[in-house]
Design an enzyme around this catalytic site. Sequence first.
Site, PDB file in Angstrom:
ATOM      1  N   ASP A  38      12.490   1.794 -12.886  1.00  0.00           N
ATOM      2  CA  ASP A  38      13.071   1.262 -11.646  1.00  0.00           C
ATOM      3  C   ASP A  38      12.306   1.710 -10.398  1.00  0.00           C
ATOM      4  O   ASP A  38      12.818   1.674  -9.286  1.00  0.00           O
ATOM      5  CB  ASP A  38      14.555   1.642 -11.536  1.00  0.00           C
ATOM      6  CG  ASP A  38      14.757   3.147 -11.579  1.00  0.00           C
ATOM      7  OD1 ASP A  38      13.772   3.876 -11.858  1.00  0.00           O
ATOM      8  OD2 ASP A  38      15.888   3.595 -11.328  1.00  0.00           O
ATOM      9  N   HIS A 242     -17.249   1.477  -7.619  1.00  0.00           N
ATOM     10  CA  HIS A 242     -15.804   1.511  -7.354  1.00  0.00           C
ATOM     11  C   HIS A 242     -15.149   2.737  -8.004  1.00  0.00           C
ATOM     12  O   HIS A 242     -14.092   2.633  -8.610  1.00  0.00           O
ATOM     13  CB  HIS A 242     -15.138   0.214  -7.831  1.00  0.00           C
ATOM     14  CG  HIS A 242     -15.475  -0.955  -6.962  1.00  0.00           C
ATOM     15  ND1 HIS A 242     -15.299  -2.268  -7.344  1.00  0.00           N
ATOM     16  CD2 HIS A 242     -15.985  -1.012  -5.701  1.00  0.00           C
ATOM     17  CE1 HIS A 242     -15.694  -3.064  -6.371  1.00  0.00           C
ATOM     18  NE2 HIS A 242     -16.117  -2.330  -5.359  1.00  0.00           N
ATOM     19  N   ASP A 259     -15.996   6.724   0.741  1.00  0.00           N
ATOM     20  CA  ASP A 259     -15.713   5.377   1.252  1.00  0.00           C
ATOM     21  C   ASP A 259     -14.205   5.318   1.422  1.00  0.00           C
ATOM     22  O   ASP A 259     -13.466   5.205   0.442  1.00  0.00           O
ATOM     23  CB  ASP A 259     -16.212   4.340   0.234  1.00  0.00           C
ATOM     24  CG  ASP A 259     -16.035   2.911   0.715  1.00  0.00           C
ATOM     25  OD1 ASP A 259     -15.274   2.685   1.676  1.00  0.00           O
ATOM     26  OD2 ASP A 259     -16.649   1.998   0.114  1.00  0.00           O
ATOM     27  N   ASP A 270     -12.920   0.379   7.199  1.00  0.00           N
ATOM     28  CA  ASP A 270     -13.653   0.527   5.931  1.00  0.00           C
ATOM     29  C   ASP A 270     -14.967   1.242   6.243  1.00  0.00           C
ATOM     30  O   ASP A 270     -15.933   0.604   6.662  1.00  0.00           O
ATOM     31  CB  ASP A 270     -13.891  -0.878   5.350  1.00  0.00           C
ATOM     32  CG  ASP A 270     -14.639  -0.850   4.028  1.00  0.00           C
ATOM     33  OD1 ASP A 270     -14.809   0.244   3.459  1.00  0.00           O
ATOM     34  OD2 ASP A 270     -15.055  -1.938   3.562  1.00  0.00           O
ATOM     35  N   HIS A 349     -25.430  -4.503  -4.390  1.00  0.00           N
ATOM     36  CA  HIS A 349     -24.338  -5.247  -3.725  1.00  0.00           C
ATOM     37  C   HIS A 349     -24.830  -5.845  -2.413  1.00  0.00           C
ATOM     38  O   HIS A 349     -25.956  -5.574  -1.990  1.00  0.00           O
ATOM     39  CB  HIS A 349     -23.103  -4.358  -3.516  1.00  0.00           C
ATOM     40  CG  HIS A 349     -23.361  -3.111  -2.707  1.00  0.00           C
ATOM     41  ND1 HIS A 349     -23.450  -3.117  -1.339  1.00  0.00           N
ATOM     42  CD2 HIS A 349     -23.526  -1.803  -3.082  1.00  0.00           C
ATOM     43  CE1 HIS A 349     -23.644  -1.880  -0.896  1.00  0.00           C
ATOM     44  NE2 HIS A 349     -23.711  -1.068  -1.937  1.00  0.00           N
ATOM     45  N   HIS A 353     -19.145  -7.543   4.314  1.00  0.00           N
ATOM     46  CA  HIS A 353     -18.105  -8.560   4.087  1.00  0.00           C
ATOM     47  C   HIS A 353     -17.284  -8.657   5.364  1.00  0.00           C
ATOM     48  O   HIS A 353     -17.325  -7.763   6.212  1.00  0.00           O
ATOM     49  CB  HIS A 353     -17.226  -8.160   2.888  1.00  0.00           C
ATOM     50  CG  HIS A 353     -16.738  -6.731   2.947  1.00  0.00           C
ATOM     51  ND1 HIS A 353     -15.651  -6.334   3.683  1.00  0.00           N
ATOM     52  CD2 HIS A 353     -17.225  -5.585   2.392  1.00  0.00           C
ATOM     53  CE1 HIS A 353     -15.473  -5.033   3.559  1.00  0.00           C
ATOM     54  NE2 HIS A 353     -16.428  -4.547   2.788  1.00  0.00           N
ATOM     55  N   HIS A 360     -11.538  -6.815   2.165  1.00  0.00           N
ATOM     56  CA  HIS A 360     -12.508  -7.897   1.942  1.00  0.00           C
ATOM     57  C   HIS A 360     -11.813  -9.126   2.502  1.00  0.00           C
ATOM     58  O   HIS A 360     -11.088  -9.828   1.802  1.00  0.00           O
ATOM     59  CB  HIS A 360     -12.833  -8.054   0.452  1.00  0.00           C
ATOM     60  CG  HIS A 360     -13.543  -6.857  -0.097  1.00  0.00           C
ATOM     61  ND1 HIS A 360     -13.648  -6.599  -1.438  1.00  0.00           N
ATOM     62  CD2 HIS A 360     -14.191  -5.830   0.521  1.00  0.00           C
ATOM     63  CE1 HIS A 360     -14.324  -5.468  -1.621  1.00  0.00           C
ATOM     64  NE2 HIS A 360     -14.656  -4.988  -0.444  1.00  0.00           N
ATOM     65  N   GLU A 383     -23.139  -2.258   5.259  1.00  0.00           N
ATOM     66  CA  GLU A 383     -23.038  -1.154   4.304  1.00  0.00           C
ATOM     67  C   GLU A 383     -24.112  -1.159   3.222  1.00  0.00           C
ATOM     68  O   GLU A 383     -23.824  -1.279   2.036  1.00  0.00           O
ATOM     69  CB  GLU A 383     -21.660  -1.169   3.646  1.00  0.00           C
ATOM     70  CG  GLU A 383     -21.208  -2.518   3.098  1.00  0.00           C
ATOM     71  CD  GLU A 383     -19.858  -2.411   2.368  1.00  0.00           C
ATOM     72  OE1 GLU A 383     -19.764  -1.559   1.465  1.00  0.00           O
ATOM     73  OE2 GLU A 383     -18.949  -3.180   2.694  1.00  0.00           O
ATOM     74  N   TYR A 387     -28.585   3.575  -5.067  1.00  0.00           N
ATOM     75  CA  TYR A 387     -27.886   4.286  -6.150  1.00  0.00           C
ATOM     76  C   TYR A 387     -28.860   4.505  -7.305  1.00  0.00           C
ATOM     77  O   TYR A 387     -29.402   3.533  -7.856  1.00  0.00           O
ATOM     78  CB  TYR A 387     -26.684   3.463  -6.628  1.00  0.00           C
ATOM     79  CG  TYR A 387     -25.843   2.948  -5.465  1.00  0.00           C
ATOM     80  CD1 TYR A 387     -24.838   3.743  -4.921  1.00  0.00           C
ATOM     81  CD2 TYR A 387     -26.108   1.698  -4.890  1.00  0.00           C
ATOM     82  CE1 TYR A 387     -24.089   3.286  -3.832  1.00  0.00           C
ATOM     83  CE2 TYR A 387     -25.374   1.243  -3.796  1.00  0.00           C
ATOM     84  CZ  TYR A 387     -24.369   2.037  -3.276  1.00  0.00           C
ATOM     85  OH  TYR A 387     -23.642   1.599  -2.192  1.00  0.00           O
ATOM     86  N   ARG A 405     -24.408   5.492   0.456  1.00  0.00           N
ATOM     87  CA  ARG A 405     -24.038   4.267   1.194  1.00  0.00           C
ATOM     88  C   ARG A 405     -23.648   4.698   2.605  1.00  0.00           C
ATOM     89  O   ARG A 405     -23.041   5.769   2.782  1.00  0.00           O
ATOM     90  CB  ARG A 405     -22.878   3.534   0.502  1.00  0.00           C
ATOM     91  CG  ARG A 405     -22.420   2.282   1.226  1.00  0.00           C
ATOM     92  CD  ARG A 405     -21.562   1.343   0.370  1.00  0.00           C
ATOM     93  NE  ARG A 405     -20.311   1.881  -0.070  1.00  0.00           N
ATOM     94  CZ  ARG A 405     -20.056   2.319  -1.300  1.00  0.00           C
ATOM     95  NH1 ARG A 405     -20.997   2.269  -2.224  1.00  0.00           N
ATOM     96  NH2 ARG A 405     -18.874   2.805  -1.612  1.00  0.00           N
ATOM     97  N   GLU A 407     -21.662   2.931   5.797  1.00  0.00           N
ATOM     98  CA  GLU A 407     -20.896   1.712   6.093  1.00  0.00           C
ATOM     99  C   GLU A 407     -20.181   1.829   7.431  1.00  0.00           C
ATOM    100  O   GLU A 407     -19.439   2.787   7.667  1.00  0.00           O
ATOM    101  CB  GLU A 407     -19.857   1.479   4.982  1.00  0.00           C
ATOM    102  CG  GLU A 407     -18.920   0.314   5.280  1.00  0.00           C
ATOM    103  CD  GLU A 407     -17.971  -0.006   4.129  1.00  0.00           C
ATOM    104  OE1 GLU A 407     -17.600   0.913   3.374  1.00  0.00           O
ATOM    105  OE2 GLU A 407     -17.611  -1.188   3.992  1.00  0.00           O
TER     106      GLU A 407
HETATM  107  N1  GLY Z   1     -14.376  -0.127   0.356  1.00  0.00           N
HETATM  108  C1  GLY Z   1     -14.746  -1.324  -0.250  1.00  0.00           C
HETATM  109  C2  GLY Z   1     -15.985  -1.842   0.303  1.00  0.00           C
HETATM  110  O1  GLY Z   1     -16.700  -1.149   0.969  1.00  0.00           O
HETATM  111  O2  GLY Z   1     -16.281  -3.002   0.177  1.00  0.00           O
HETATM  112 MN    MN Z   2     -16.857  -2.477   2.654  1.00  0.00          MN
HETATM  113 MN    MN Z   3     -16.076   0.607   1.922  1.00  0.00          MN
END
Ligand code: GLY
Ligand code: MN
Ligand code: MN
Length: 437
Positions: A38, A242, A259, A270, A349, A353, A360, A383, A387, A405, A407
């Site tokens: 529940d 991720h 991140d 972000d 990547h 975005h 996103h 970003e 890697y 990274r 960002e």
């Molecule tokens: N935190 C997810 C991205 O950077 O897209």
């Molecule tokens: Mn991002």
């Molecule tokens: Mn991010």
Amino acid sequence: MSIPASEFKRRRKQLMRMMDKDSIAIIPTAQTYIRNRDVEHPFRPDSDFHYLTGFSEPDAVAVLIPNRKSAEYILFCREKDPERELWDGLRAGLEGATEIYEADDAFPIDSLDEILPRMLEQCERVYYAMGCNHELDHRMSEWIGQLRARTRTGVHGPLEFIALDHYLHDMRLYKSRSEQKVMRAAAKTSAKAHIALMKQCEPGMHEYQLQAEFAYQCAQKGATSQAYPSIVGGGNNACILHYTDNSEPLTDGDLVLIDAGCENACYASDITRTFPVNGTFSEPQRQLYQLVLDAQKAALEQIKPGNHWNDPHDAAVKTITHGLHELGLLKGKPDALLKESAYTKFYMHKTGHWLGMDVHDVGDYKIDGQWRMLESGMVLTVEPGIYIPVGSKGVAKKWQGIGIRIEDDVLVTKQGYDILSKDAPKEIDEIEALMAS
Ligand code: GLY
Ligand code: MN
Ligand code: MN
């Protein structure tokens, strides 16, 4: 700080102006999900629904019927119920729906099956995001089926279904002044939390301790939810894009990639920062970090109205390809390497975005097959990363186990761009000085 009621009203009016005549728009909020038995997962309203209503309770459906005399904006929501409110918290009720949330009329959510088909019956076109809420999709097809069954009595239901998301998501792509303010505040809070993490990090701490510290720092500033699960990856874990286990100890001599971004009034930040666990970059870390930073700066320089969506990405991969070639990590001629996208071995990547109510965020990236032009009021992330997991074939040991990274959250302005997350340091000297203090 939040979005004023007048803005929710303006959005509803804008959407209704775009709708055809004799039409209806139906927008449900998010469903609630059981975690176990529940216990429910924390509720977060659907972004499209919240964008139009500002209403945060579960079990609600907004209906817009332009030019309807009795009521254009109808909100179905939970009725007041003192006993339930004692357990679960206050409800706006039908009165609150009209008085606080400015609905022209409000009905109990339990009466949806009875009232909505009668509204559908009057309309030729239905604006609805099919496939997003399976329960409502199912009920919608039942209602339409019931109307069909009554055709011999002279009833005819809607003739056309139109994808509501197409209209709404374009509106959401352009951030108003108050949206920009809310997003700037979210980015500022997250940037301050990233600074706190740089100051507190030391070898032996666990990744989850930094995750907890980030959430604590944000909550201290009033931001009690995160826009997405934080990624805190030490050493090789930073190469898992991720990674959210955040379960391991941080090792002296490694980098840590964080991140993380809070949400403010349903708008996301972000931000990623990568820094040395012990406060000082090693030489290989320094070289790769500087390359990612240079790529990010090259990408940022491409952000201005009139440039297209992919220009920042093109600039980043060009810088990364040349840099990796100079460091001996890519072998061959830089132009050929660029052509064959050799960088994807280490940078897999895209450079960003859209950012908004969803991390996103919604909005098309291409229009008629062409990359979309950047326009003032859009917000995007920038970003780039590199890697190099442990065990990478043909790569010298000194580079392995490094994931980086950087960002930032960026508003497109008339002149170019404004970095909403600029308070979070990213120059090597700045980071080392901050961590030494
Ligand atoms: N935190 C997810 C991205 O950077 O897209
Ligand atoms: Mn991002
Ligand atoms: Mn991010």
